[in-house]
Design a protein around this motif. Structure first.
Motif, mmCIF file in Angstrom:
data_model
loop_
_atom_site.group_PDB
_atom_site.id
_atom_site.type_symbol
_atom_site.label_atom_id
_atom_site.label_comp_id
_atom_site.label_asym_id
_atom_site.label_seq_id
_atom_site.Cartn_x
_atom_site.Cartn_y
_atom_site.Cartn_z
ATOM 1 N N LEU A 126 0.833 -1.205 0.000
ATOM 2 C CA LEU A 126 0.000 0.000 0.000
ATOM 3 C C LEU A 126 0.870 1.258 0.000
ATOM 4 C CD1 LEU A 126 -2.863 1.319 0.285
ATOM 5 C CD2 LEU A 126 -2.492 1.276 2.762
ATOM 6 N N VAL A 127 1.881 1.262 0.872
ATOM 7 C CA VAL A 127 2.779 2.425 0.935
ATOM 8 C C VAL A 127 3.472 2.624 -0.418
ATOM 9 C CG1 VAL A 127 4.883 3.328 1.997
ATOM 10 C CG2 VAL A 127 3.152 2.230 3.410
ATOM 11 N N ALA A 128 3.900 1.518 -1.033
ATOM 12 C CA ALA A 128 4.592 1.632 -2.325
ATOM 13 C C ALA A 128 3.647 2.152 -3.412
ATOM 14 C CB ALA A 128 5.169 0.284 -2.733
ATOM 15 N N VAL A 129 2.432 1.617 -3.450
ATOM 16 C CA VAL A 129 1.501 2.019 -4.499
ATOM 17 C C VAL A 129 1.087 3.477 -4.341
ATOM 18 C CG1 VAL A 129 -0.828 1.628 -5.399
ATOM 19 C CG2 VAL A 129 0.679 -0.310 -4.980
ATOM 20 N N VAL A 130 0.801 3.890 -3.103
ATOM 21 C CA VAL A 130 0.466 5.297 -2.845
ATOM 22 C C VAL A 130 1.629 6.190 -3.289
ATOM 23 C CG1 VAL A 130 0.186 6.994 -0.988
ATOM 24 C CG2 VAL A 130 -1.195 4.918 -0.981
ATOM 25 N N GLN A 416 0.573 13.047 3.534
ATOM 26 C CA GLN A 416 -0.427 12.212 4.208
ATOM 27 C C GLN A 416 0.190 10.931 4.780
ATOM 28 O OE1 GLN A 416 -3.018 13.850 4.655
ATOM 29 N NE2 GLN A 416 -2.385 15.357 3.137
ATOM 30 N N LEU A 417 1.338 10.531 4.282
ATOM 31 C CA LEU A 417 1.978 9.322 4.814
ATOM 32 C C LEU A 417 2.715 9.601 6.130
ATOM 33 C CD1 LEU A 417 3.635 7.891 1.565
ATOM 34 C CD2 LEU A 417 1.741 6.864 2.814
ATOM 35 N N ALA A 418 3.101 10.864 6.336
ATOM 36 C CA ALA A 418 4.079 11.155 7.391
ATOM 37 C C ALA A 418 3.566 10.854 8.798
ATOM 38 C CB ALA A 418 4.527 12.615 7.292
ATOM 39 N N LEU A 419 2.377 11.347 9.130
ATOM 40 C CA LEU A 419 1.942 11.198 10.520
ATOM 41 C C LEU A 419 1.679 9.745 10.903
ATOM 42 C CD1 LEU A 419 -0.106 14.478 11.098
ATOM 43 C CD2 LEU A 419 2.206 13.903 11.810
ATOM 44 N N ALA A 440 -4.826 4.866 4.274
ATOM 45 C CA ALA A 440 -5.811 4.905 3.187
ATOM 46 C C ALA A 440 -6.778 6.086 3.315
ATOM 47 C CB ALA A 440 -6.588 3.592 3.153
ATOM 48 N N ALA A 441 -7.285 6.340 4.526
ATOM 49 C CA ALA A 441 -8.345 7.351 4.680
ATOM 50 C C ALA A 441 -7.932 8.746 4.199
ATOM 51 C CB ALA A 441 -8.821 7.383 6.130
ATOM 52 N N PRO A 442 -6.803 9.299 4.692
ATOM 53 C CA PRO A 442 -6.470 10.658 4.248
ATOM 54 C C PRO A 442 -6.148 10.731 2.748
ATOM 55 C CG PRO A 442 -4.686 9.748 5.567
ATOM 56 C CD PRO A 442 -5.836 8.799 5.691
ATOM 57 N N GLN A 443 -5.597 9.652 2.179
ATOM 58 C CA GLN A 443 -5.323 9.658 0.733
ATOM 59 C C GLN A 443 -6.625 9.820 -0.046
ATOM 60 O OE1 GLN A 443 -2.469 9.700 -0.898
ATOM 61 N NE2 GLN A 443 -1.123 9.408 0.858
ATOM 62 N N LEU A 444 -7.643 9.041 0.355
ATOM 63 C CA LEU A 444 -8.912 9.092 -0.368
ATOM 64 C C LEU A 444 -9.540 10.479 -0.257
ATOM 65 C CD1 LEU A 444 -10.374 5.580 0.582
ATOM 66 C CD2 LEU A 444 -9.369 6.311 -1.599
ATOM 67 N N VAL A 445 -9.543 11.033 0.960
ATOM 68 C CA VAL A 445 -10.159 12.346 1.148
ATOM 69 C C VAL A 445 -9.376 13.419 0.384
ATOM 70 C CG1 VAL A 445 -10.776 14.115 2.847
ATOM 71 C CG2 VAL A 445 -11.110 11.693 3.379
ATOM 72 N N TYR A 446 -8.041 13.331 0.436
ATOM 73 C CA TYR A 446 -7.204 14.338 -0.223
ATOM 74 C C TYR A 446 -7.408 14.320 -1.738
ATOM 75 C CZ TYR A 446 -2.974 16.953 -1.469
ATOM 76 O OH TYR A 446 -2.100 17.870 -1.979
ATOM 77 N N VAL A 447 -7.443 13.129 -2.300
ATOM 78 C CA VAL A 447 -7.661 13.013 -3.744
ATOM 79 C C VAL A 447 -9.054 13.523 -4.104
ATOM 80 C CG1 VAL A 447 -7.955 11.376 -5.643
ATOM 81 C CG2 VAL A 447 -6.002 11.160 -4.103
ATOM 82 N N ALA A 448 -10.065 13.106 -3.320
ATOM 83 C CA ALA A 448 -11.430 13.550 -3.610
ATOM 84 C C ALA A 448 -11.533 15.071 -3.553
ATOM 85 C CB ALA A 448 -12.402 12.918 -2.608
ATOM 86 N N ALA A 449 -10.933 15.675 -2.510
ATOM 87 C CA ALA A 449 -11.047 17.131 -2.352
ATOM 88 C C ALA A 449 -10.407 17.871 -3.513
ATOM 89 C CB ALA A 449 -10.408 17.550 -1.030
#
Lengths: 501, 73
Positions: A126-130, A416-419, A440-449
């Motif tokens: 997941l980390v690699a794909v993100v 979004q990965l850092a924290l 996963a959660a912040p990535q989805l919200v960040y992309v959507a926003a």
């Protein structure tokens, strides 16, 4: 004449880089650890300058002075806080702990480090794909920047597609041969070179206009209040959003993060930390001041139409050979960011996607070869996408403005990965599920926003990336609190083992 | 290893370094000193202070929150 000279200097730079790459190739062992991390042997100077040159993308060199020209010199403060201090603190908080773990367990990527502790191939991938998701457009950005710069340099004689292709092919050859060791050596040369050139440019301009007083009078006449701290553009919220989200993003950018593993010793990490804020000030203050001074010097640059202010200032105030050197150096800066990105992108793919999911028994030598093939695939893919985008969507926009826009988006994505990673490094009760959800959660919200037009990208003046970072923190802690560790987890790796010495 | 008090003091010092890199107390000031805005001089000086602080940190407290966790666990 100038264009020919600049082209000559760019080509000369490429040849020097290639020679360094060849020397590095002859020195390397054929293992993945050597190709990706130079077998963890960097000394202070090389580590300092390779991190430094990797940070200095086109975004710093063309985007930064453009912002200081349009909005004022406060950009120095934003970048100083971001790269000089927040990143320095993360250098210790994330970097030193990562380095220790890398020494003990041979980790090459942050995904590998997390996957081992949390006993989860899913988390690792997941980390690699993100990371690859954000890295890919960022590599495109560098290619688009290089293609545009070569086109401008030659007044269109070298069209965009040809410039971007030549640069990409060169980078492929270079990265496939040189690996981390060669890249770090050219980074060191190039970082030192740019530092000297930027200061020489400042001295040159000051000598010609007979002092900074004249420039300040010009600024006061052209834009009263330009030098006052703060403006409608520089609100505290915007300055902090930039500084925080980019600094955390930088620390998680694969090509920067991976360098934390490559230091030879603790001493190297300590010395680099001490010198870091000074190095940042030495570069950013003169580079961005030149952008601001352009206002007082009456330099006209149409940033909105794709011009960059720094080359225009140099053209007007320094001899053509000197301007050519700096512009060539800036193109080199783009390339040194891109070649590191290609190498890291390839290592994330081979190490965290291919190895755990396809062939776990791959030999060191084959992984090294696969890493080199990965570089080619990644670079060609990004080039194809760049050419496609440039042909359709990007016609009229400013390179500088687009760089800042997309650049900021990718940095925010990595931020979004850092924290979650910091929580994992310092809070023993973090669980596998907590990490999966918290990433996963912040990535989805960040992309959507950013991609759903109806959603705003800022609230109360703060950018969405800051809210998403907080979301990631809360989700990681909350989900970890209510879930039990998986049987495959081994928290001692991050805690007891490190203090046992 | 440093004392518990010092451990928190270093954490607070890092917070202070971050908080004042931008001189908020000079907000709106356009005073020029030796050719540059005074707030820019503050920032340059502050980065030098940070460098010295980091030097002290590496000598005295390097490893806090990382290699000293075992004693407390």
């Amino acid at each position: 004449m100038t264009a020919g000279l600049q082209l000559g200097i760019v080509v000369g730079y490429l040849l020097v880089a290639l020679a360094v790459g060849l020397v590095a190739y002859r020195l390397t062992e054929r293992t993945a650890e050597d190709y990706f991390l130079a077998s963890r042997t960097f000394g202070t100077v090389v580590l300092l300058f390779t991190v430094f040159a990797t940070l200095l993308s086109a975004f710093t060199f063309f985007g930064g002075p453009d912002i200081a020209y349009l909005h004022g010199p406060e950009w120095i403060l934003v970048m100083g806080l971001m790269d000089g201090l927040i990143f320095a603190v993360l250098w210790y908080v994330v970097g030193y702990k990562q380095w220790l773990l890398g020494q003990r367990h041979g980790y090459v990527t942050v995904g590998e480090m997390l996957g081992d502790r949390f006993g989860s191939v899913g988390l690792r991938s997941l980390v690699a794909v993100v990371s690859l998701f954000w890295l890919f457009p960022y590599v495109m950005l560098q290619q688009i920047g290089a293609g545009g710069a070569l086109r401008a340099l030659t007044d269109g004689v070298v069209p965009f597609w040809a410039g971007a292709t030549v640069i990409t092919v060169f980078m492929i050859v270079y990265v496939v041969l040189a690996g981390m060791r060669g890249i770090a050596w050219t980074d060191t040369l190039q970082g030192a070179f740019m530092l000297v050139m930027v200061w020489a440019a400042v001295v040159w301009v000051l000598a010609i206009v007979e002092g900074v007083g004249t420039i300040n009078q010009g600024i006061a006449a052209a834009e009263p209040g330009f030098l006052a701290l703060g403006s409608e553009f520089y609100t505290p919220q915007r300055m902090l959003t930039f500084a925080i989200s980019i600094a955390f993003g930088v620390a998680m950018f694969p090509q920067v993060n991976q360098r934390f593993f490559a230091a030879a010793s603790e001493r190297v990490l300590k010395r680099s930390l001490i010198l870091w804020p000074v190095l940042v000030v030495l570069l950013f203050v003169p580079a961005f001041l030149l952008g601001t001074w352009a206002v007082g010097l009456g330099v006209e640059a149409d940033i909105g139409a794709g011009e960059n202010v720094l080359p225009i200032v140099l053209d007007q105030f320094t001899p053509s050979w000197f301007a050519a050197l700096v512009v060539a150096g800036a193109i080199a800066a783009m390339m040194s960011s891109s070649d590191s990105m290609l190498l890291s992108g390839s290592s994330y793919f081979t190490r965290d996607v291919y190895r755990p999911l396809v062939d776990a028994t791959i030999s060191e030598r084959r992984e090294d070869l696969l890493g080199r093939i990965g570089v080619v695939v990644f670079a060609v893919g990004a080039l194809a996408a760049s050419l496609w985008v440039e042909a359709g969507a990007l016609g009229a926009g400013s390179i500088g403005a687009i760089l800042v826009d997309i650049g900021d988006l990718a940095f925010g994505g990595f931020a979004q990965l850092a924290l979650p990673v910091i929580v994992a490094l310092y809070w023993r009760r973090t669980t596998q599920n907590g990490m999966l959800a918290g990433i996963a959660a912040p990535q989805l919200v960040y992309v959507a926003a950013n991609f759903v037009p109806a959603l705003p990208t800022a609230y109360y003046g703060w950018g969405i990336s800051i809210y998403c970072m907080l979301l990631g923190l809360v989700v990681t802690v909350a989900v970890s609190s209510v879930t039990a560790p998986a049987e495959t987890e081994d928290a001692a790796i991050y805690f007891e083992e490190l203090s046992a010495e | 290893m440093v004392s518990n008090v010092e451990r928190y003091a270093w954490t607070a010092a890092a917070g202070l370094l971050l908080a004042l890199a931008i001189p908020w107390f000079l907000w709106g000031s356009s005073r020029i000193v030796a050719g540059l805005p005074i707030w820019l001089w503050w920032h340059i000086g502050w980065m030098a202070v940070a460098s010295v602080a980091f030097w002290l940190f590496t000598r005295r407290a390097w490893g806090i929150w990382i290699t000293d966790r075992g004693e407390r666990a």
